[in-house]
Design an enzyme around this catalytic site. Structure first.
Site, PDB file in Angstrom:
ATOM      1  N   SER A   1      -2.695  -0.290  15.273  1.00 56.86           N
ATOM      2  CA  SER A   1      -3.347   0.967  15.638  1.00 56.86           C
ATOM      3  C   SER A   1      -3.765   0.893  17.093  1.00 56.86           C
ATOM      4  CB  SER A   1      -4.588   1.190  14.767  1.00 56.86           C
ATOM      5  OG  SER A   1      -5.415   2.206  15.303  1.00 56.86           O
TER       6      SER A   1
ATOM      7  N   TYR B   1     -21.851  -6.889  13.155  1.00 59.25           N
ATOM      8  CA  TYR B   1     -20.882  -6.105  12.398  1.00 59.25           C
ATOM      9  C   TYR B   1     -20.965  -4.650  12.807  1.00 59.25           C
ATOM     10  CZ  TYR B   1     -17.880  -4.249   8.788  1.00 59.25           C
ATOM     11  OH  TYR B   1     -16.833  -3.615   8.144  1.00 59.25           O
TER      12      TYR B   1
ATOM     13  N   ASP C   1      -2.967  -7.356  -4.451  1.00 57.83           N
ATOM     14  CA  ASP C   1      -4.307  -7.094  -3.937  1.00 57.83           C
ATOM     15  C   ASP C   1      -4.522  -7.975  -2.714  1.00 57.83           C
ATOM     16  OD1 ASP C   1      -6.947  -6.664  -3.387  1.00 57.83           O
ATOM     17  OD2 ASP C   1      -7.707  -7.211  -5.371  1.00 57.83           O
ATOM     18  N   LEU C   2      -4.470  -7.373  -1.545  1.00 56.42           N
ATOM     19  CA  LEU C   2      -4.578  -8.129  -0.299  1.00 56.42           C
ATOM     20  C   LEU C   2      -5.983  -8.666  -0.054  1.00 56.42           C
ATOM     21  CD1 LEU C   2      -2.350  -5.715   1.763  1.00 56.42           C
ATOM     22  CD2 LEU C   2      -1.832  -8.130   1.377  1.00 56.42           C
TER      23      LEU C   2
ATOM     24  N   ASN D   1       2.000  -2.467   5.525  1.00 55.58           N
ATOM     25  CA  ASN D   1       1.471  -1.130   5.770  1.00 55.58           C
ATOM     26  C   ASN D   1       0.027  -0.955   5.315  1.00 55.58           C
ATOM     27  OD1 ASN D   1       1.801   2.075   5.777  1.00 55.58           O
ATOM     28  ND2 ASN D   1       1.105   1.487   3.738  1.00 55.58           N
TER      29      ASN D   1
ATOM     30  N   GLY E   1       0.792  -1.221   0.000  1.00 58.05           N
ATOM     31  CA  GLY E   1       0.000   0.000   0.000  1.00 58.05           C
ATOM     32  C   GLY E   1       0.821   1.265   0.000  1.00 58.05           C
TER      33      GLY E   1
END
Length: 333
Positions: free
Chosen positions: A173, A196, A92-93, A119, A40
């Site tokens: 984070s 969710y 593409d993760l 990242n 990314g």
């Protein structure tokens, strides 16, 4: 990189306001000729890290989903540093086959890999599934990076030495402890079919980054491999593409988000915002500092203990590892 003391204490000369360039001004010579992959890195924090590494002689791979955006980022870096060794590879993760293709191509290239920076990420997105049917935030932020890391681990092992271990950086984070549920990760509802909430799922994915780091570090240490794994919190940065879902989801949904998490995020974090150069500082520090503690979680270029109550639960970390192997189909064995 020079003689490293990867088990030492952090350099106290850097902190909240430090920038990636300031860190590189001290440790940039350690980036010379090092091969670095950053996911990314066509924009935001990843781009800033790529720019700084490349400007100090590293050979950087911008691994991103949008190749055109990656090429534009690489051109921008070359314009600033004409001799920069930077290239773009598609990754593409949200598509595990794309991750497998990337790791296969990298292994077959024969090049070394000294630093892997996981990242890329998505944050607080509306409920969605990856191509493989995984909940998007856990799928991209953890599962894709798990497959990428394990798929490149042999290259990392060969590239590291006892004096200069290779490094794996997992960007987490503070949301890991702000929003994850009490059990840490809802293993009984990984797809978010029963429950969710955008912030809870983001927090769980960031807790997964920390648990993955710790379990990986333990396995690497037990095997005597010359690879170090750490996780880090870059800070609260509001001017990156990570915020795109909060900006584009429309007035009504924005109001819902405001009532169900965003103000709480601002209040509960209790830290000021950083700009992108400041946000990338801890990434550059963990990649280049000679004093890195394996398995630890870093914030503001220092070891931090601000993690979820389950963030040091090695049984949970082992469970996450086993589930990740089952989902991605890859194993260290």
């Amino acid at each position: 990189m020079g003689n490293a003391n990867v088990y030492g204490s952090s350099d106290k000369s850097f902190g909240f306001k430090s920038t990636a360039t300031e860190v590189a001004n001290k440790y940039g010579q350690r980036a010379l000729d090092k091969h670095i992959v950053i996911t990314g890195s066509n924009c935001g924090l990843g781009y800033e890290a790529a720019r700084v590494f490349a400007s100090h002689g590293a050979k950087v791979v911008i691994a991103c989903r949008n190749v055109q955006a990656g090429q534009e980022a690489a051109d921008k870096i070359r314009k600033e540093t004409p001799a920069a060794a930077v290239e773009v590879q598609q990754l593409d993760l949200a598509n595990l086959q794309s991750v497998r293709d990337f790791t296969k191509a990298y292994r077959e290239s024969g090049r070394p890999l000294h630093i892997l920076v996981n990242n890329a990420g998505v944050m607080a997105c509306p409920k969605a599934l990856t191509k493989d049917g995984l909940e998007m935030q856990l799928g991209v932020n953890h599962m894709g990076h798990f497959l990428l890391t394990v798929g490149l681990l042999d290259v990392l092992k060969r590239s590291g030495t006892k004096q200069e271990p290779s490094r794996i950086l997992n960007l987490s984070s503070r949301a890991n402890f702000l929003y994850s549920p009490s059990m840490g990760i809802r293993f009984d509802d990984l797809k978010g079919e029963k429950n969710y909430h955008i912030w809870e799922r983001y927090g769980s994915s960031k807790l997964a980054n920390i648990l993955f780091t710790k379990e990986l570090s333990n396995r690497l240490t037990a095997a005597g491999d010359n690879v170090v794994s750490v996780s880090l919190h870059p800070g609260v940065i509001t001017d990156t593409n990570l915020m795109r879902h909060l900006i584009s989801i429309g007035p009504m949904l924005s109001a819902f988000v405001a009532l169900n998490g965003l103000p709480a995020f601002s209040v509960r974090v209790k830290e000021g915002n950083k700009n992108i150069p400041q946000g990338a500082a801890t990434t550059v520090f963990c990649a280049l500092s000679p004093d890195i503690v394996p398995g630890e979680y870093y914030c503001d270029c220092q070891v931090s203990d601000k993690v979820h109550a389950r963030g040091k639960d090695m049984n949970l970390a082992k469970q996450l590892w086993d589930v990740s192997e089952q989902i991605t189909g890859i194993s260290l064995k």
